[in-house]
Design an enzyme around this catalytic site. Structure first.
Site, PDB file in Angstrom:
ATOM      1  N   ASN A  10       0.876  -1.172   0.000  1.00 40.95           N
ATOM      2  CA  ASN A  10       0.000   0.000   0.000  1.00 40.95           C
ATOM      3  C   ASN A  10       0.915   1.224   0.000  1.00 40.95           C
ATOM      4  OD1 ASN A  10      -1.756   2.078   0.538  1.00 40.95           O
ATOM      5  ND2 ASN A  10      -2.294   1.391   2.603  1.00 40.95           N
ATOM      6  N   TRP A  11       1.043   1.835  -1.165  1.00 42.64           N
ATOM      7  CA  TRP A  11       1.985   2.956  -1.291  1.00 42.64           C
ATOM      8  C   TRP A  11       1.433   4.256  -0.696  1.00 42.64           C
ATOM      9  CZ3 TRP A  11       4.846   2.728  -6.731  1.00 42.64           C
ATOM     10  CH2 TRP A  11       5.707   1.626  -6.723  1.00 42.64           C
ATOM     11  N   LYS A  12       0.175   4.255  -0.310  1.00 39.69           N
ATOM     12  CA  LYS A  12      -0.447   5.460   0.273  1.00 39.69           C
ATOM     13  C   LYS A  12      -0.182   6.661  -0.648  1.00 39.69           C
ATOM     14  CE  LYS A  12      -0.106   3.259   4.724  1.00 39.69           C
ATOM     15  NZ  LYS A  12      -0.096   3.356   6.165  1.00 39.69           N
ATOM     16  N   HIS A  93      -9.633   1.381   4.871  1.00 36.63           N
ATOM     17  CA  HIS A  93      -8.360   1.556   5.579  1.00 36.63           C
ATOM     18  C   HIS A  93      -8.568   2.554   6.721  1.00 36.63           C
ATOM     19  CE1 HIS A  93      -4.232   2.638   6.474  1.00 36.63           C
ATOM     20  NE2 HIS A  93      -3.878   1.530   5.860  1.00 36.63           N
ATOM     21  N   GLU A  95      -6.847   4.922   7.690  1.00 33.75           N
ATOM     22  CA  GLU A  95      -6.548   6.320   7.333  1.00 33.75           C
ATOM     23  C   GLU A  95      -7.710   6.955   6.568  1.00 33.75           C
ATOM     24  OE1 GLU A  95      -2.698   5.571   5.590  1.00 33.75           O
ATOM     25  OE2 GLU A  95      -1.942   5.097   7.592  1.00 33.75           O
ATOM     26  N   GLU A 168      -5.644  -4.758  10.550  1.00 34.58           N
ATOM     27  CA  GLU A 168      -4.582  -3.774  10.767  1.00 34.58           C
ATOM     28  C   GLU A 168      -4.876  -2.980  12.039  1.00 34.58           C
ATOM     29  OE1 GLU A 168      -2.508  -2.652   6.841  1.00 34.58           O
ATOM     30  OE2 GLU A 168      -4.247  -1.379   7.036  1.00 34.58           O
ATOM     31  N   GLY A 174       2.422   2.127  10.829  1.00 37.34           N
ATOM     32  CA  GLY A 174       3.408   3.187  10.660  1.00 37.34           C
ATOM     33  C   GLY A 174       4.135   3.570  11.946  1.00 37.34           C
ATOM     34  N   SER A 214       3.291  -2.281  10.372  1.00 36.56           N
ATOM     35  CA  SER A 214       4.741  -2.369  10.611  1.00 36.56           C
ATOM     36  C   SER A 214       5.337  -3.734  10.238  1.00 36.56           C
ATOM     37  CB  SER A 214       5.073  -2.004  12.062  1.00 36.56           C
ATOM     38  OG  SER A 214       4.688  -0.656  12.323  1.00 36.56           O
ATOM     39  N   GLY A 235       2.770  -1.128   4.300  1.00 33.50           N
ATOM     40  CA  GLY A 235       2.854   0.285   3.947  1.00 33.50           C
ATOM     41  C   GLY A 235       4.289   0.697   3.696  1.00 33.50           C
ATOM     42  N   GLY A 236       4.915   1.283   4.710  1.00 34.83           N
ATOM     43  CA  GLY A 236       6.257   1.851   4.580  1.00 34.83           C
ATOM     44  C   GLY A 236       7.266   0.938   3.904  1.00 34.83           C
TER      45      GLY A 236
HETATM   46  P1  PGA Z   1       2.768   0.232   7.685  1.00 35.37           P
HETATM   47  O1  PGA Z   1       1.307   0.483   7.049  1.00 35.37           O
HETATM   48  O2  PGA Z   1       3.279  -1.078   7.093  1.00 35.37           O
HETATM   49  O3  PGA Z   1       3.579   1.408   7.258  1.00 35.37           O
HETATM   50  O4  PGA Z   1       2.590   0.118   9.158  1.00 35.37           O
HETATM   51  C1  PGA Z   1       0.404  -0.585   6.839  1.00 35.37           C
HETATM   52  C2  PGA Z   1      -0.872  -0.050   6.240  1.00 35.37           C
HETATM   53  O5  PGA Z   1      -1.328   1.028   6.636  1.00 35.37           O
HETATM   54  O6  PGA Z   1      -1.480  -0.702   5.360  1.00 35.37           O
END
Ligand code: PGA
Length: 257
Positions: A10-12, A93, A95, A168, A174, A214, A235-236
């Site tokens: 997930n590149w956000k 998600h 976010e 999640e 994150g 994470s 994500g990251g």
């Molecule tokens: P993260 O994000 O791996 O940076 O914790 C995961 C996500 O929000 O899908």
């Protein structure tokens, strides 16, 4: 039938065309790791270019609007995503739920719209730190998921092979705070039980439940060995081919050829 582990990046809101080289490198690396299914959800602007170039990996989106079209400035429909080459969309998600006030009812409308447009979905759920501290996480996740999935049983039965769930926990996204293996096992088994309730033994038992929060190359192997963990939403650590494919490698051995 056990399905291949599904590793989704997930590149956000990260990535311009300069990132296409990472997508290419991910695609090339994925061709040596056929025991793992690899996908990325870049920003909207990169969906079509990645779709055109990728030979193996699937490309998806991070959200869609619940309507088929209309006067919704700045929004994008599921059919538009499919037209651009998206095969799936991440919905619900945290976010989006927290930053854009998306309710379970709205997420449900989006899941229905995406499935109707022929897309696969990755439906996210997860509790925040306060709910966890109160000991109510399992209950919260079950209710959130049930209220975010399509309402109609017929629609559910029809769509189960296009639905993936991602657990999640918000406090792990994150932050570098990965959930403990016990935490993950407890939530994934509760989600599995809910899926079996809703879809029946066969379909509910077969659907993949991803863990997200994470995930990195160092912890992916042990997380993916937890019962009922069918992959990871990353994500990251999905932003470079090296770390993202390090996760895929920790899960599936390279092919001989
Ligand atoms: P993260 O994000 O791996 O940076 O914790 C995961 C996500 O929000 O899908």
């Amino acid at each position: 039938m056990a399905r291949r582990p599904y590793i989704v990046g997930n590149w956000k809101m990260h990535g311009t065309r300069a990132m296409l080289s990472e997508a290419r490198a991910i695609d090339r690396a994925a061709q040596r790791l056929l025991k793992v299914e690899v996908a990325i959800a870049p920003p909207y602007t990169l969906i079509h270019p990645i779709h055109r170039e990728a030979e193996l990996i699937a490309v998806g989106a991070q959200d869609c609007h619940e309507a088929e079209g209309g006067a919704f400035t700045g929004d994008i429909s599921a059919a538009m995503l499919a037209d651009a080459g998206a095969q799936f969309v991440i919905l619900g998600h945290s976010e989006r739920r927290e930053g854009h006030g998306e309710s379970n009812a709205l997420v449900r409308a989006k899941t229905e719209a995406a499935l109707n447009a022929g897309l696969k979905i990755i439906l996210c759920c997860g509790e925040n730190a306060a709910t966890r501290a109160e000991g109510k996480a399992v209950d919260f996740v079950r209710r959130q998921l049930k209220a975010s999935l399509p309402a109609s049983a017929a629609e559910l039965a029809d769509a189960s092979d296009r639905i993936t769930i991602a657990y999640e926990p918000i406090w792990a996204i994150g932050t570098g705070n990965t959930a403990t293996l016990e935490d993950i096992a407890e939530k994934h088994s509760a989600i599995r039980a809910l899926l079996v309730d809703l879809f029946g033994d066969e379909q509910g038992g077969d659907m993949r439940i991803l863990y997200g929060g994470s995930v990195k190359p160092e912890n992916a192997g042990e997380i993916l060995r937890v019962a009922d963990v069918g992959g990871a939403l990353v994500g990251g650590a999905s932003l470079t081919a090296d770390s993202f494919m390090g996760i895929a490698l920790a899960v599936g051995e390279p092919n001989e050829s």
